[in-house]
Design a protein around this motif. Structure first.
Motif, mmCIF file in Angstrom:
data_model
loop_
_atom_site.group_PDB
_atom_site.id
_atom_site.type_symbol
_atom_site.label_atom_id
_atom_site.label_comp_id
_atom_site.label_asym_id
_atom_site.label_seq_id
_atom_site.Cartn_x
_atom_site.Cartn_y
_atom_site.Cartn_z
ATOM 1 N N VAL A 192 0.840 -1.200 0.000
ATOM 2 C CA VAL A 192 0.000 0.000 0.000
ATOM 3 C C VAL A 192 0.874 1.249 0.000
ATOM 4 C CG1 VAL A 192 -1.656 1.333 1.317
ATOM 5 C CG2 VAL A 192 -1.958 -1.128 1.072
ATOM 6 N N ALA A 193 1.915 1.205 0.824
ATOM 7 C CA ALA A 193 2.818 2.350 0.890
ATOM 8 C C ALA A 193 3.464 2.586 -0.468
ATOM 9 C CB ALA A 193 3.881 2.122 1.951
ATOM 10 N N ALA A 194 3.882 1.509 -1.113
ATOM 11 C CA ALA A 194 4.538 1.646 -2.411
ATOM 12 C C ALA A 194 3.555 2.163 -3.445
ATOM 13 C CB ALA A 194 5.110 0.302 -2.857
ATOM 14 N N ARG A 195 2.302 1.676 -3.360
ATOM 15 C CA ARG A 195 1.311 2.177 -4.296
ATOM 16 C C ARG A 195 1.115 3.675 -4.128
ATOM 17 N NH1 ARG A 195 -3.206 -2.538 -3.709
ATOM 18 N NH2 ARG A 195 -2.195 -4.022 -5.082
ATOM 19 N N ARG A 196 1.286 4.147 -2.906
ATOM 20 C CA ARG A 196 1.109 5.581 -2.660
ATOM 21 C C ARG A 196 2.439 6.320 -2.699
ATOM 22 N NH1 ARG A 196 -2.678 7.120 2.038
ATOM 23 N NH2 ARG A 196 -2.241 9.093 0.990
ATOM 24 N N ASP A 197 3.347 5.817 -3.481
ATOM 25 C CA ASP A 197 4.655 6.459 -3.661
ATOM 26 C C ASP A 197 5.387 6.643 -2.336
ATOM 27 O OD1 ASP A 197 3.530 6.626 -6.117
ATOM 28 O OD2 ASP A 197 3.302 8.805 -6.120
ATOM 29 N N LEU A 198 5.256 5.676 -1.460
ATOM 30 C CA LEU A 198 5.941 5.732 -0.156
ATOM 31 C C LEU A 198 5.608 7.024 0.589
ATOM 32 C CD1 LEU A 198 9.401 4.255 -1.108
ATOM 33 C CD2 LEU A 198 7.461 3.083 -0.087
ATOM 34 N N TYR A 199 4.417 7.490 0.395
ATOM 35 C CA TYR A 199 3.890 8.644 1.140
ATOM 36 C C TYR A 199 4.666 9.924 0.919
ATOM 37 C CZ TYR A 199 1.243 4.960 3.307
ATOM 38 O OH TYR A 199 0.421 3.903 3.491
ATOM 39 N N GLY A 200 5.389 9.997 -0.205
ATOM 40 C CA GLY A 200 6.115 11.243 -0.487
ATOM 41 C C GLY A 200 5.161 12.416 -0.635
ATOM 42 N N ASP A 201 4.091 12.196 -1.392
ATOM 43 C CA ASP A 201 3.133 13.273 -1.595
ATOM 44 C C ASP A 201 2.412 13.627 -0.309
ATOM 45 O OD1 ASP A 201 3.567 13.839 -4.220
ATOM 46 O OD2 ASP A 201 2.290 12.200 -4.904
ATOM 47 N N ALA A 202 2.053 12.561 0.443
ATOM 48 C CA ALA A 202 1.342 12.809 1.699
ATOM 49 C C ALA A 202 2.191 13.669 2.619
ATOM 50 C CB ALA A 202 0.978 11.486 2.359
ATOM 51 N N ALA A 203 3.507 13.359 2.640
ATOM 52 C CA ALA A 203 4.396 14.134 3.514
ATOM 53 C C ALA A 203 4.462 15.580 3.052
ATOM 54 C CB ALA A 203 5.792 13.510 3.513
ATOM 55 N N ASN A 204 4.620 15.763 1.750
ATOM 56 C CA ASN A 204 4.671 17.133 1.239
ATOM 57 C C ASN A 204 3.409 17.891 1.590
ATOM 58 O OD1 ASN A 204 7.132 16.874 0.155
ATOM 59 N ND2 ASN A 204 6.437 16.459 -1.925
ATOM 60 N N GLU A 205 2.293 17.164 1.420
ATOM 61 C CA GLU A 205 1.025 17.825 1.657
ATOM 62 C C GLU A 205 0.903 18.242 3.114
ATOM 63 O OE1 GLU A 205 -3.515 16.461 1.043
ATOM 64 O OE2 GLU A 205 -2.117 16.007 -0.565
ATOM 65 N N ALA A 206 1.250 17.298 4.000
ATOM 66 C CA ALA A 206 1.077 17.588 5.423
ATOM 67 C C ALA A 206 2.079 18.634 5.908
ATOM 68 C CB ALA A 206 1.221 16.308 6.229
ATOM 69 N N LEU A 207 3.307 18.575 5.383
ATOM 70 C CA LEU A 207 4.356 19.427 5.931
ATOM 71 C C LEU A 207 4.430 20.787 5.238
ATOM 72 C CD1 LEU A 207 7.248 16.863 6.434
ATOM 73 C CD2 LEU A 207 5.755 17.875 8.149
ATOM 74 N N LEU A 208 4.125 20.818 3.953
ATOM 75 C CA LEU A 208 4.326 22.066 3.229
ATOM 76 C C LEU A 208 3.023 22.677 2.729
ATOM 77 C CD1 LEU A 208 7.444 20.981 1.186
ATOM 78 C CD2 LEU A 208 7.386 22.490 3.145
ATOM 79 N N MET A 209 2.236 21.833 2.029
ATOM 80 C CA MET A 209 1.102 22.406 1.339
ATOM 81 C C MET A 209 0.051 22.943 2.302
ATOM 82 S SD MET A 209 -0.766 20.571 -1.805
ATOM 83 C CE MET A 209 -2.419 20.359 -1.247
ATOM 84 N N ARG A 210 -0.361 22.075 3.250
ATOM 85 C CA ARG A 210 -1.422 22.519 4.181
ATOM 86 C C ARG A 210 -0.982 23.733 4.998
ATOM 87 N NH1 ARG A 210 -5.456 20.691 2.054
ATOM 88 N NH2 ARG A 210 -5.451 18.486 1.529
ATOM 89 N N PRO A 211 0.188 23.671 5.648
ATOM 90 C CA PRO A 211 0.604 24.870 6.385
ATOM 91 C C PRO A 211 0.721 26.086 5.468
ATOM 92 C CG PRO A 211 2.027 23.033 6.908
ATOM 93 C CD PRO A 211 1.153 22.585 5.788
ATOM 94 N N GLY A 212 1.194 25.849 4.244
ATOM 95 C CA GLY A 212 1.326 26.954 3.302
ATOM 96 C C GLY A 212 -0.025 27.574 2.999
ATOM 97 N N GLN A 213 -1.006 26.721 2.742
ATOM 98 C CA GLN A 213 -2.339 27.247 2.437
ATOM 99 C C GLN A 213 -2.906 27.991 3.638
ATOM 100 O OE1 GLN A 213 -4.261 23.670 1.207
ATOM 101 N NE2 GLN A 213 -4.028 24.138 -0.961
ATOM 102 N N TRP A 214 -2.664 27.383 4.805
ATOM 103 C CA TRP A 214 -3.172 28.022 6.015
ATOM 104 C C TRP A 214 -2.517 29.387 6.200
ATOM 105 C CZ3 TRP A 214 -0.692 29.526 10.500
ATOM 106 C CH2 TRP A 214 -1.538 29.878 11.541
ATOM 107 N N LEU A 215 -1.195 29.415 5.987
ATOM 108 C CA LEU A 215 -0.460 30.665 6.161
ATOM 109 C C LEU A 215 -0.946 31.714 5.163
ATOM 110 C CD1 LEU A 215 1.937 32.052 7.593
ATOM 111 C CD2 LEU A 215 3.384 31.273 5.750
ATOM 112 N N THR A 216 -1.167 31.271 3.927
ATOM 113 C CA THR A 216 -1.638 32.206 2.911
ATOM 114 C C THR A 216 -2.983 32.806 3.302
ATOM 115 O OG1 THR A 216 -0.495 30.899 1.267
ATOM 116 C CG2 THR A 216 -2.138 32.440 0.471
ATOM 117 N N ARG A 217 -3.879 31.918 3.723
ATOM 118 C CA ARG A 217 -5.203 32.422 4.110
ATOM 119 C C ARG A 217 -5.093 33.399 5.264
ATOM 120 N NH1 ARG A 217 -7.610 27.538 2.602
ATOM 121 N NH2 ARG A 217 -7.041 26.552 4.540
#
Lengths: 513, 652, 99
Positions: free
Chosen positions: B568-593
């Motif tokens: 499952v982890a491999a199917r999800r690219d070893l959670y690379g995207d999930a990590a980016n999303e949780a660590l960068l994208m979400r805080p970034g969006q929150w900060l922008t707002r």
């Protein structure tokens, strides 16, 4: 002065054109527009001639004119250009005809007549040329303030729904800064008067550069000038007038506002703050650099969060002005030359963005990003031009902004390493805000209601093509401009008594072979 | 590291980088390598719809012409002695400011020549293939314009004679990649993937940009000659910093951990793009950068170690992801990540590995491009189906695709005498030879991953070409037209022979020697090469057998079955995207707002509040204006009295 | 005779005028009090002219007279108009020119 008064001529032609435009009868409005365009093109030609006559290796100020104006205070009508001023005058002269052509049908439903619109733009051109060409501090101040008036009417009479709020806000902000500057100008005169014993004092730039000011007074005078320029530029946190003004202004005025008027702020920092108050500039440099870096990130993040296209572009400019201010206060010739080049480049790249956003808004009558999508499918040329302008804004190598942005960063790096590292991270955000807006407006499925969006018209193509051509040309071959700018920047560096940090390892210059 | 090795390194470092010979004669053609595709791109993109009928021909012609120039230059270069195979062509002064002088100049040396041949050669084949692949697409002219733009930028990247010009090509290929991934802009997934690729690459570019700044601050120049030739006069701390920053740049462009996430999404682009940009050329730019900067890495062992670690981590990640994906292009993309991991690992081994890294890069260029084209051919036949669970039994209907793909398969798993064997085997060997704990760890990782590679590639072969047909209803697979199969055949021949030819008599190593230095044998062999080869072959054989047993002999369900956490982890690219999303994208969006709110209410609120306060104050003050003349008169008297009083007080 | 007396007289006249302006309601009376104040100032000016022995004060006094004459014309006209519209000349009734 036996030589031909080039600068006065260049400055005066647009005003004469404005008079002619106003004198045109109401029934001949189209002819008036042509007169306006012709005048601006004539100014451009004269400016090109002046540029040719300018000798990059010659004395610091060239094409000088000087006449006594108010003898009681030693105020002179003194004009002259160094490389920094010349490149900004050239920027204004290029942008005005483009703006006039772009605004061809924009003034039809304004509060004032169509003729007034074009006359105001021409008067504005005179002011812009004057403010860059002045070498008398008082004359500079006069142009600095007078410039507000045509812009105030352009925003207030031809702008969007919130135009009067935006126009008044713009005026009040600028006047506030202007008054602080007036106080500082008078202070400078008084200090100069005390030192230049026996004479009636002077506002002459080069005389004032050489006077000695006590540190406390110098800091106060610096702040007077700096705050005025920081509001004009605008630097964080003095920026909130810009999004309102730029969003409400008609497209052409927004281009001139952000493209040229705001440059007076950064130009003033480089040309007046640094040479006149070198010690205070050094003293406050860390503060300014901090503000600049905050501005880079703040502008970028807010640009990402903007639902309004014009406000978005305005916020990207806040980020770009952060870079410029960073370059000015890094005190290295690379950074300052980069900052000057950045002023010119930003005029073109943001100008192009404003123009294209204006075209887009003209098609849909909406400023909201959310009302667009998939435009690339119906208007590929428009989308392509937007892409190039956007890439220039995010400083893609090969396009104009890259050279300037990199020079700013590399110049900053040699002196303020941490600041440069942080600022460099800002380029990631630049990529994000540009690509986000491109994705939201140009890519994705076509929005309902946009099926019959026309592509660029011939007039629009003529407006945008020269800007894009300049964007590419200055990216590939910026040397002519840099050759003009560099000696002036070196003179400024000399005035501030600073030298570039030497590389750790001096290597024979490969570039000199 | 043994004393012997450090001595050898010191000798290497002491040898100054040769100054390039000014270009003359046929070498003045060098600039045309870049110009031809650039002109092609300009013509295609600026001429509009009227060029639609013949646009693709211009594109192909520009690329092929560039390849012919490359061939001419290659033979001219061979005519020179080894030391003089470095040709500099000065074009113009680009950024001259005070102490900062950057010229636009090209450097043609054996290393860039190898890349130029790969880029123009494989590039031309893929141009030809695209004529068929994109024949039904309305935007074919634009597509070729972008492809030409890419070729020009990539050539600029490898031909630049300094880091700043390299940076132009570096971001130029990023732009071309962005444009091509998002070629079908109406697909939101494609547009998002394109943006992601560009932004992640920009993160890497920050590293490269900072490295260039540090170079200028240290050396006062950014040209290869000035920087690399003086590297040994600089403290190792600075060099390590430069090395690590360059590594960050390489990670972005070459999709190495932790900046690997964009590559899998990049498969949204048309398949020829994946073959050219995201397999054969652009993604290998990171390897080029490391090898080009060899003199820096030679003197910065810590940076080298970081390079090898990144390579090892990525090659394992890529291999793992490749095992779980059902999308044929994503399997190939994961495999690309993994193979580039091998190259980076090799490059990080220092002088011992540079030539091997380039060798693997070249062979990989052939077999991976060939396999991508094969995948494109399969998709073309099955109405753009990418799910391998919808394939099966295609070897009978698509014989040419099957054979060419099969040869690429044999090359990648490293079966002798196919090309991958020569390069990959060497990398594993060199990794073990590094010695010490790190050598064992790296070598074992590379060895095990070779087995995993064999496993997932066998899985791919089995699911695509063997077994029963699981095609979607109404699909009529057919062999591709010859304009598509011909390039596949050429690349397949390359996958078979390239490795052997390049290794024969150490030809590639000798060719590259003036640039990367002599391949130093570091210490003694940890394991004897013959034994290691046998072990590797055993592991690979195990992988093949495993893949065949699990996927070749059993029937494949059309929907993916539930699986354990690792899959499952491999199917999800070893959670690379999930990590980016949780660590960068979400805080970034929150900060922008939050910032948007803050700007409106905080900064602007303060200003408007100030205005409101003044307005309110004056509203109160105006109450004084009563309208009664006599009260005004009183205040005037009061004022006058005050003035008089003041005068008197001052007098007294 | 000492010129001081003239100054005392003008001070007294000025005070009377000022008190009238401040205390009276009728516009005409206030107006006359203003005139009284002006003339008190004129007296001062002339006195100072005498003390200093030059003509400056007298010239200014003439200016004041001219201005006062003009002011009377305008002021009376306004008062008359107010009286016509409101039937009163009380200052406390006229306060339209306020915030």
């Amino acid at each position: 002065m036996t030589s031909f008064p080039w600068l006065t001529t260049i400055g005066l032609v647009p005003t004469l054109g404005a008079v002619a435009v106003l004198a045109a009868p109401k029934t001949r409005e189209q002819a008036a527009k042509s007169v306006a365009l012709g005048t601006s093109l004539l100014t451009l030609v004269l400016t090109i001639v002046a540029c040719v006559r300018y000798d990059a290796g010659g004395s610091r100020f060239q094409l000088v004119e000087s006449h006594s104006w108010i003898p009681a205070f030693g105020v002179r009508y003194a004009l002259g250009v160094d490389g920094i001023a010349l490149s900004l005058i050239a920027l204004s002269a290029v942008l005005v005809p483009i703006v006039i052509l772009a605004s061809w049908w924009d003034a039809e439903d304004g509060e004032r007549s169509v003729r007034t619109f074009f006359a105001l733009i021409l008067v504005l051109e005179t002011m812009m040329i004057g403010v860059f060409a002045a070498t008398d501090v008082f004359l500079f101040y006069v142009f600095f303030e007078a410039m507000l008036i045509p812009m105030y009417f352009l925003i207030g009479s031809y702008g969007g729904a919130q135009r009067s709020y935006a126009a008044v806000k713009f005026l009040l902000y600028s006047l506030f800064g202007g008054l602080l500057m007036l106080a500082a100008v008078i202070g400078l005169y008084v200090v100069g008067n005390q030192q230049l014993a026996g004479s009636i004092g002077s506002f002459d730039f080069q005389t004032l550069v050489n006077i000695h000011i006590t540190p406390g007074v110098e800091k106060a005078l610096f702040l007077g000038f700096f705050i005025a320029f920081a509001i004009k530029a605008p630097l964080w946190p003095f920026h909130t007038w810009l999004p309102d003004a730029a969003a409400e202004a008609p497209t052409g005025a927004a281009v001139l506002l952000v493209g040229v008027l705001d440059k007076v702020g950064t130009f003033g920092m480089l040309r007046y703050c640094l040479p006149l108050f070198p010690d205070a500039s050094h003293y406050f440099a860390p503060v300014v650099i901090t503000l600049a870096i905050i501005g880079i990130f703040y502008g970028a993040l807010l640009a990402m969060g903007q639902p309004d296209l014009k406000r978005l572009v305005a916020y990207t400019s806040v980020a770009h002005f952060g870079f410029i201010a960073l370059g000015v206060f890094a005190f290295t010739s690379q950074a300052q030359a980069g900052a000057t080049l950045y002023m010119v480049n930003h005029g073109f790249s943001t100008g192009a963005l404003f123009l294209l956003v204006g075209f887009l808004i003209h098609r849909r009558h909406s400023r909201l990003v959310g009302d667009y999508g998939g435009v690339q499918q119906v208007a590929p040329w428009l989308a392509g031009a937007f892409m190039v302008a956007g890439l220039s804004s995010l400083a893609l190598p090969g396009l104009n902004s890259f050279v300037s942005e990199f020079l700013v960063l590399v110049g900053t790096f040699t002196r303020y390493r941490t600041a440069a590292v942080i600022a460099t991270v800002g380029i990631v955000l630049a990529a994000l805000y540009i690509l986000l807006v491109i994705q939201r407006t140009m890519h994705g499925p076509l929005r309902a209601g946009l099926e019959h969006t026309p592509d660029l018209s011939l007039r629009e193509a003529w407006v945008i093509a020269p800007v894009l051509a300049i964007i590419v040309a200055l990216g590939v071959y910026p040397k002519p401009l840099l050759d003009v700018i560099t000696p002036s920047v070196k003179a400024t560096m000399h005035d501030t008594g600073t030298t570039d940090p030497a590389p750790k390892l001096p290597v024979a210059q490969e570039g000199d072979k | 590291m043994s004393v012997l090795a450090s001595q050898a390194l010191a000798q290497l470092a002491a040898a100054p980088a040769p100054s390039p010979v000014p270009a003359s004669g046929s070498f003045s053609l060098t600039v045309w390598l870049v110009l031809l595709p650039l002109i092609g791109a300009a013509v295609l993109l600026l001429s509009g719809r009227r060029a639609d009928p013949w646009g693709h021909l211009v594109g192909v012609a520009a690329s092929v012409a560039s390849f012919l120039v490359a061939v001419v230059l290659f033979f001219s270069l061979q005519g020179h002695a080894g030391d003089e195979r470095s040709i500099g062509q000065h074009l113009f002064s680009w950024v001259p400011v005070a102490g900062f002088h950057v010229d636009a100049g090209l450097l043609l040396d054996p290393l860039s020549m190898a890349f130029v041949l790969l880029i123009t050669g494989v590039g031309s084949l893929i141009h030809i293939y695209s004529v068929g692949y994109m024949s039904h697409d309305a935007g074919r002219r634009r597509f070729f314009g972008y492809l030409n733009l890419f070729v020009a930028a990539m050539l600029l990247l490898v031909l630049a004679d300094g880091y700043l010009l390299l940076y132009v090509g570096w971001e130029g290929v990023g732009l071309a990649s962005y444009l091509l991934i998002g070629f079908w802009t109406f697909k939101p997934t494609a547009a998002t993937a394109a943006k992601k690729a560009f932004v992640v690459n920009r993160v890497g570019d920050v590293g490269l940009g900072l490295a260039i700044m540090l170079m200028f601050a240290t050396f006062g120049t950014t040209s290869f000659v000035g920087v690399l030739g003086n590297a040994d006069f600089v403290s190792s701390g600075t060099l390590t910093a430069i090395g690590l920053l360059l590594l960050l740049g390489a990670c972005g462009k070459s999709a190495q951990a932790p900046l690997q996430t964009w590559l899998l999404d990049a498969m949204e682009g048309p398949t020829p793009v994946s073959a050219l940009i995201h397999a054969a050329t652009m993604v290998t730019a990171g390897v080029y950068l490391v090898v080009r900067s060899g003199p820096i890495f030679d003197l910065a062992p810590d940076a080298r170690l970081a390079v090898t670690i990144v390579g090892a981590v990525t090659l394992s990640m890529g291999a793992l992801i490749g095992c779980a994906k059902d999308d044929i292009k994503k399997v190939l993309a994961a495999s690309t990540m993994s193979q580039i991991g091998y190259m980076v690992l090799a490059a990080g081994l220092g002088p011992a590995g540079y030539a091997i890294a380039i060798l693997h890069l070249l062979t990989h260029g052939f077999f991976k491009a060939g396999m991508f084209l094969g995948a494109g051919s399969v998709m073309h036949a099955l109405d753009d189906e990418v799910d391998m669970r919808r394939y099966g039994g295609l070897r009978k209907v698509m014989p040419i695709t099957f054979v060419t793909f099969g040869l690429g398969y044999l090359a990648i798993i490293g079966l002798p005498p196919f090309s991958g064997f020569f390069s990959k085997d060497k990398i594993i060997e060199a990794a073990f030879d590094k010695g010490g704990t790190s050598g064992w760890v790296l070598g074992t990782t590379a060895l095990v991953a070779a087995g995993v590679t064999a496993f997932y590639m066998t899985r791919l072969m089995a699911m695509t070409f063997f077994g029963e047909a699981r095609w979607a209803k109404g699909a009529h697979p057919h062999e591709a037209p010859s304009v598509m199969t011909a390039p596949m055949v050429v690349l397949a021949i390359g996958s078979v022979c390239a490795g052997g030819l390049l290794v024969l008599g150490g030809s590639l190593q000798n060719w590259l020697e003036p640039v990367v230095g002599q391949s130093v044998e570091v210490g003694a062999h940890t394991i004897s090469p013959t034994v290691l080869t046998l072990i590797t072959l055993l592991v690979v054989g195990g992988g093949v057998a495993g893949g065949w047993v699990v996927f070749g002999r059993r029937s494949i369900p059309v929907t993916a079955p539930a699986a354990g956490p690792l899959v499952v982890a491999a199917r999800r690219d070893l959670y690379g995207d999930a990590a980016n999303e949780a660590l960068l994208m979400r805080p970034g969006q929150w900060l922008t707002r939050w910032l948007v709110w803050f700007d409106g209410r905080g900064v602007d609120g303060f200003v408007n509040g100030l205005a409101a306060t003044i307005g309110g104050g004056s509203a109160r003050l105006r109450r004084w204006q009563t309208g009664f003349v006599r009260s005004y008169a009183l205040s005037m008297f009061g004022g006058a009295a005050l003035v008089v009083a003041a005068v008197l007080v001052v007098r007294l | 005779m000492s010129p001081d007396w003239w100054l005392y007289l003008s001070a007294a006249l000025f005070s009377v005028g000022a008190a009238g302006v401040l205390l009276r309601r009728n516009a005409i009376v206030v107006f006359m009090c203003v005139e009284l104040m002006l003339n008190a100032v004129n007296l001062t000016l002339v006195t100072f002219s005498r003390i200093n022995g030059d003509l400056d004060g007298q010239i200014i006094a003439f200016f004041v007279m001219v201005v006062a004459a003009a002011e009377v014309v305008v002021g009376l006209a306004i008062i008359v108009t107010i009286f016509r519209t409101r039937r009163t000349a009380s200052l406390d009734e006229a306060n339209l020119l306020k915030y």
